[in-house]
Design a protein around this motif. Structure first.
Motif, PDB file in Angstrom:
ATOM      1  N   SER A 103       0.854  -1.188   0.000  1.00 44.52           N
ATOM      2  CA  SER A 103       0.000   0.000   0.000  1.00 44.52           C
ATOM      3  C   SER A 103       0.892   1.240   0.000  1.00 44.52           C
ATOM      4  CB  SER A 103      -0.888   0.005   1.247  1.00 44.52           C
ATOM      5  OG  SER A 103      -0.082   0.163   2.416  1.00 44.52           O
ATOM      6  N   ASP A 104       0.305   2.390  -0.293  1.00 44.38           N
ATOM      7  CA  ASP A 104       1.084   3.632  -0.253  1.00 44.38           C
ATOM      8  C   ASP A 104       1.674   3.861   1.133  1.00 44.38           C
ATOM      9  OD1 ASP A 104       0.640   4.142  -2.912  1.00 44.38           O
ATOM     10  OD2 ASP A 104      -0.964   5.609  -2.573  1.00 44.38           O
ATOM     11  N   ALA A 105       0.922   3.520   2.166  1.00 47.00           N
ATOM     12  CA  ALA A 105       1.417   3.703   3.535  1.00 47.00           C
ATOM     13  C   ALA A 105       2.606   2.779   3.809  1.00 47.00           C
ATOM     14  CB  ALA A 105       0.298   3.442   4.540  1.00 47.00           C
ATOM     15  N   GLN A 106       2.528   1.536   3.345  1.00 49.72           N
ATOM     16  CA  GLN A 106       3.641   0.602   3.537  1.00 49.72           C
ATOM     17  C   GLN A 106       4.877   1.049   2.769  1.00 49.72           C
ATOM     18  OE1 GLN A 106       1.481  -2.850   2.236  1.00 49.72           O
ATOM     19  NE2 GLN A 106       0.973  -3.514   4.329  1.00 49.72           N
ATOM     20  N   LYS A 107       4.672   1.515   1.548  1.00 51.58           N
ATOM     21  CA  LYS A 107       5.797   2.005   0.749  1.00 51.58           C
ATOM     22  C   LYS A 107       6.455   3.205   1.430  1.00 51.58           C
ATOM     23  CE  LYS A 107       3.626   0.620  -3.608  1.00 51.58           C
ATOM     24  NZ  LYS A 107       3.012   1.112  -4.860  1.00 51.58           N
ATOM     25  N   SER A 154      18.060 -11.520  11.966  1.00 47.68           N
ATOM     26  CA  SER A 154      18.400 -10.128  12.262  1.00 47.68           C
ATOM     27  C   SER A 154      17.499  -9.114  11.560  1.00 47.68           C
ATOM     28  CB  SER A 154      19.856  -9.855  11.870  1.00 47.68           C
ATOM     29  OG  SER A 154      20.062 -10.107  10.487  1.00 47.68           O
ATOM     30  N   ALA A 155      16.656  -9.551  10.651  1.00 48.64           N
ATOM     31  CA  ALA A 155      15.832  -8.619   9.868  1.00 48.64           C
ATOM     32  C   ALA A 155      14.843  -7.867  10.760  1.00 48.64           C
ATOM     33  CB  ALA A 155      15.075  -9.374   8.782  1.00 48.64           C
ATOM     34  N   ASP A 156      14.609  -6.608  10.417  1.00 55.79           N
ATOM     35  CA  ASP A 156      13.639  -5.805  11.161  1.00 55.79           C
ATOM     36  C   ASP A 156      12.206  -6.224  10.832  1.00 55.79           C
ATOM     37  OD1 ASP A 156      15.543  -3.742  12.345  1.00 55.79           O
ATOM     38  OD2 ASP A 156      16.005  -3.572  10.204  1.00 55.79           O
ATOM     39  N   TYR A 157      11.990  -6.606   9.577  1.00 54.10           N
ATOM     40  CA  TYR A 157      10.663  -7.020   9.136  1.00 54.10           C
ATOM     41  C   TYR A 157      10.769  -8.301   8.312  1.00 54.10           C
ATOM     42  CZ  TYR A 157       9.015  -2.404  10.544  1.00 54.10           C
ATOM     43  OH  TYR A 157       8.710  -1.288  11.272  1.00 54.10           O
ATOM     44  N   LEU A 158       9.686  -9.059   8.312  1.00 58.93           N
ATOM     45  CA  LEU A 158       9.576 -10.269   7.509  1.00 58.93           C
ATOM     46  C   LEU A 158       8.435 -10.091   6.516  1.00 58.93           C
ATOM     47  CD1 LEU A 158       9.640 -12.766  10.505  1.00 58.93           C
ATOM     48  CD2 LEU A 158      11.593 -12.225   9.047  1.00 58.93           C
ATOM     49  N   LEU A 171       0.534 -12.138   0.722  1.00 57.77           N
ATOM     50  CA  LEU A 171       1.841 -11.713   1.217  1.00 57.77           C
ATOM     51  C   LEU A 171       1.606 -10.761   2.380  1.00 57.77           C
ATOM     52  CD1 LEU A 171       4.928 -11.806   0.787  1.00 57.77           C
ATOM     53  CD2 LEU A 171       4.670  -9.891  -0.804  1.00 57.77           C
ATOM     54  N   PHE A 172       2.332 -10.982   3.504  1.00 55.49           N
ATOM     55  CA  PHE A 172       2.065 -10.253   4.734  1.00 55.49           C
ATOM     56  C   PHE A 172       3.352  -9.686   5.312  1.00 55.49           C
ATOM     57  CE2 PHE A 172      -1.281 -13.268   4.085  1.00 55.49           C
ATOM     58  CZ  PHE A 172      -2.439 -12.621   4.509  1.00 55.49           C
ATOM     59  N   LEU A 173       3.227  -8.507   5.912  1.00 51.85           N
ATOM     60  CA  LEU A 173       4.345  -7.828   6.563  1.00 51.85           C
ATOM     61  C   LEU A 173       4.259  -8.065   8.064  1.00 51.85           C
ATOM     62  CD1 LEU A 173       6.733  -5.785   6.189  1.00 51.85           C
ATOM     63  CD2 LEU A 173       5.038  -3.974   6.626  1.00 51.85           C
ATOM     64  N   VAL A 174       5.376  -8.566   8.636  1.00 53.14           N
ATOM     65  CA  VAL A 174       5.424  -8.900  10.067  1.00 53.14           C
ATOM     66  C   VAL A 174       6.625  -8.208  10.688  1.00 53.14           C
ATOM     67  CG1 VAL A 174       5.619 -10.761  11.767  1.00 53.14           C
ATOM     68  CG2 VAL A 174       4.358 -11.153   9.634  1.00 53.14           C
ATOM     69  N   ASP A 175       6.413  -7.558  11.816  1.00 50.42           N
ATOM     70  CA  ASP A 175       7.524  -6.998  12.586  1.00 50.42           C
ATOM     71  C   ASP A 175       8.334  -8.160  13.166  1.00 50.42           C
ATOM     72  OD1 ASP A 175       9.177  -5.893  14.600  1.00 50.42           O
ATOM     73  OD2 ASP A 175       7.793  -4.240  14.913  1.00 50.42           O
ATOM     74  N   GLY A 176       9.625  -8.193  12.858  1.00 51.62           N
ATOM     75  CA  GLY A 176      10.453  -9.326  13.276  1.00 51.62           C
ATOM     76  C   GLY A 176      10.586  -9.481  14.772  1.00 51.62           C
ATOM     77  N   ARG A 177      10.315  -8.430  15.524  1.00 53.27           N
ATOM     78  CA  ARG A 177      10.469  -8.484  16.976  1.00 53.27           C
ATOM     79  C   ARG A 177       9.121  -8.493  17.706  1.00 53.27           C
ATOM     80  NH1 ARG A 177      14.385  -5.993  14.455  1.00 53.27           N
ATOM     81  NH2 ARG A 177      16.541  -6.434  15.003  1.00 53.27           N
ATOM     82  N   ALA A 178       8.060  -8.730  16.957  1.00 55.27           N
ATOM     83  CA  ALA A 178       6.720  -8.723  17.551  1.00 55.27           C
ATOM     84  C   ALA A 178       6.468  -9.988  18.352  1.00 55.27           C
ATOM     85  CB  ALA A 178       5.668  -8.585  16.451  1.00 55.27           C
ATOM     86  N   SER A 179       5.468  -9.908  19.208  1.00 60.34           N
ATOM     87  CA  SER A 179       5.038 -11.076  19.962  1.00 60.34           C
ATOM     88  C   SER A 179       4.540 -12.147  18.993  1.00 60.34           C
ATOM     89  CB  SER A 179       3.915 -10.670  20.913  1.00 60.34           C
ATOM     90  OG  SER A 179       3.392 -11.791  21.579  1.00 60.34           O
ATOM     91  N   GLY A 180       4.851 -13.401  19.297  1.00 63.88           N
ATOM     92  CA  GLY A 180       4.420 -14.500  18.444  1.00 63.88           C
ATOM     93  C   GLY A 180       5.401 -14.845  17.348  1.00 63.88           C
ATOM     94  N   LEU A 199       5.870 -18.751  13.667  1.00 67.85           N
ATOM     95  CA  LEU A 199       4.855 -17.733  13.917  1.00 67.85           C
ATOM     96  C   LEU A 199       3.704 -18.354  14.693  1.00 67.85           C
ATOM     97  CD1 LEU A 199       4.852 -16.345  10.264  1.00 67.85           C
ATOM     98  CD2 LEU A 199       5.995 -15.291  12.225  1.00 67.85           C
ATOM     99  N   GLU A 200       3.389 -17.747  15.820  1.00 69.96           N
ATOM    100  CA  GLU A 200       2.286 -18.240  16.659  1.00 69.96           C
ATOM    101  C   GLU A 200       1.335 -17.080  16.921  1.00 69.96           C
ATOM    102  OE1 GLU A 200       1.635 -21.237  17.535  1.00 69.96           O
ATOM    103  OE2 GLU A 200       3.494 -22.198  16.847  1.00 69.96           O
ATOM    104  N   GLY A 201       0.417 -16.856  15.998  1.00 74.54           N
ATOM    105  CA  GLY A 201      -0.521 -15.755  16.151  1.00 74.54           C
ATOM    106  C   GLY A 201       0.142 -14.394  16.030  1.00 74.54           C
ATOM    107  N   ALA A 202       1.147 -14.285  15.186  1.00 73.95           N
ATOM    108  CA  ALA A 202       1.854 -13.020  15.003  1.00 73.95           C
ATOM    109  C   ALA A 202       1.002 -12.051  14.189  1.00 73.95           C
ATOM    110  CB  ALA A 202       3.191 -13.263  14.292  1.00 73.95           C
ATOM    111  N   VAL A 203       0.901 -10.812  14.668  1.00 76.29           N
ATOM    112  CA  VAL A 203       0.126  -9.789  13.964  1.00 76.29           C
ATOM    113  C   VAL A 203       0.799  -9.471  12.632  1.00 76.29           C
ATOM    114  CG1 VAL A 203      -0.695  -7.408  14.034  1.00 76.29           C
ATOM    115  CG2 VAL A 203      -0.752  -8.811  16.104  1.00 76.29           C
ATOM    116  N   ALA A 204      -0.006  -9.401  11.565  1.00 76.11           N
ATOM    117  CA  ALA A 204       0.542  -9.206  10.224  1.00 76.11           C
ATOM    118  C   ALA A 204      -0.314  -8.245   9.418  1.00 76.11           C
ATOM    119  CB  ALA A 204       0.636 -10.551   9.497  1.00 76.11           C
TER     120      ALA A 204
END
Length: 361
Positions: A103-107, A154-158, A171-180, A199-204
């Protein structure tokens, strides 16, 4: 078609070659392998200063507006020096996926930060069994596992491919340091750092433009870059072998005077140049600069042929070096290891050959 670099590309190519020659010789590279990060953050910073991550990012998002040809040029140079830097996952796959499907916001949030080197992204797509997507997307969260994610620890995002409702794939964007999110890091045979991602219920966040056609294009661009990196590895391997033939003596003669070895060296050069042509043709097609479609079939053909040729060249180089080719202290064996890893990236020789056979049926 125009096969010449433009002024910006030529300047980047020359600067990149000088930087890698100074900072990524074999001795430096061995130290980077042993480092905790698995690569050289100081070198990544210098690559960023040169504009390497920004080269193929759209100008609207902080880049220079390049395309698959820029990825090819950079990847070939990195392959020549056995690079461990996170260019492929972060820039080739991550930035391409965000530019094509985000999305424009993600870009706006991520592409400028990839361009300036402040964010790294890992591409979590491969499966333990090819074609069987095991991660499930339910209610804005992901559950499942992805094996062998390049620089995944080591990636910040997946960027994660996952099954959606109705057996689709998104295709989903996940914060690499998020819960789950759990990341189990290890190294491949060439020293590349990877991780098994759980991934165990990781917010994406879904990437809204990730249609099947777009995912295929992202993967084709990734295949093109992997092919170019193998060409770079082959180029360096051939150069090492020719130098060895010119300087190594047995029974009072340079071994390069042996006609049988000369014929084998010519075969290596032929495989290299054919692979370089295929790599260039695929990149030009993906960039819309030649008459070929640049679709899946051409990507499968290039990956199958170049993977086989790269194995042939690097294995032959070890044979022609004799015992020294098998030692840890000499580079030629490490090129074979790198080629074996690149062959598996985005599908190995057998996978792409089967896809071509299915195309013909």
């Amino acid at each position: 078609m125009n096969l010449q670099w433009n002024d910006v590309q030529q300047q980047l190519k020359d600067s990149l070659s000088r930087l890698l020659a100074n900072e990524y010789d074999f001795e430096h590279r061995q130290r980077y392998v042993a480092a905790a990060e698995g690569h050289a953050p100081a070198v990544w910073e210098k690559l960023t200063e040169l504009g390497v991550p920004a080269a193929a990012i759209p100008e609207a998002w902080g880049g220079f507006g390049g395309d698959a040809v820029d990825h090819m040029m950079v990847s070939e140079a990195l392959g020549q020096h056995l690079s461990l830097e996170p260019y492929h996952g972060t820039v080739v796959m991550g930035a391409t996926a965000l530019a094509l499907a985000g999305s424009d916001a993600q870009k706006a949030a991520l592409l400028p930060r990839i361009a300036d080197g402040s964010v790294q992204v890992a591409w979590a797509h491969d499966e333990a069994v090819a074609g069987r997507v095991t991660v499930q997307a339910v209610g804005g969260t992901l559950t499942g596992a992805k094996p062998c994610v390049l620089h995944g620890a080591s990636a910040d995002y997946l960027l994660v491919t996952a099954k959606t409702a109705g057996d689709g794939v998104g295709l989903f964007l996940v914060d690499g340091r998020a819960s789950g999110v759990r990341r189990d890091g290890y190294r491949l045979i060439d020293g590349t750092p990877v991780a098994d991602v759980h991934l165990e219920g990781a917010v994406a966040e879904p990437l809204p433009g990730a249609t099947g056609e777009v995912l295929s294009r992202i993967l084709a661009i990734g295949i093109s870059a992997a092919c170019a990196e193998m060409v770079g590895a082959m180029d360096a391997t051939v150069a090492l072998t020719l130098e060895y033939l010119k300087t190594r003596k047995q029974f009072g003669k340079f071994i390069g005077s042996n006609q049988a070895l000369q014929h084998r060296a010519v075969d290596m050069l032929t495989a290299l140049e054919q692979s370089r042509s295929l790599s260039l043709s695929l990149a030009l097609a993906l960039a819309g600069r030649n008459d070929l479609a640049g679709g899946d079939m051409q990507a499968h053909a290039a990956k199958a042929y170049i993977g086989q040729a790269a194995r042939q060249v690097t294995q032959e180089a070890i044979q022609m070096h004799g015992g020294i080719g098998m030692t840890e202290e000499y580079a030629v064996g490490h090129y074979l290891r790198r080629v074996l890893v690149l062959d598996r990236l985005h599908g190995d020789i057998h996978y792409h050959t089967r896809r071509l056979e299915g195309w013909q049926d």
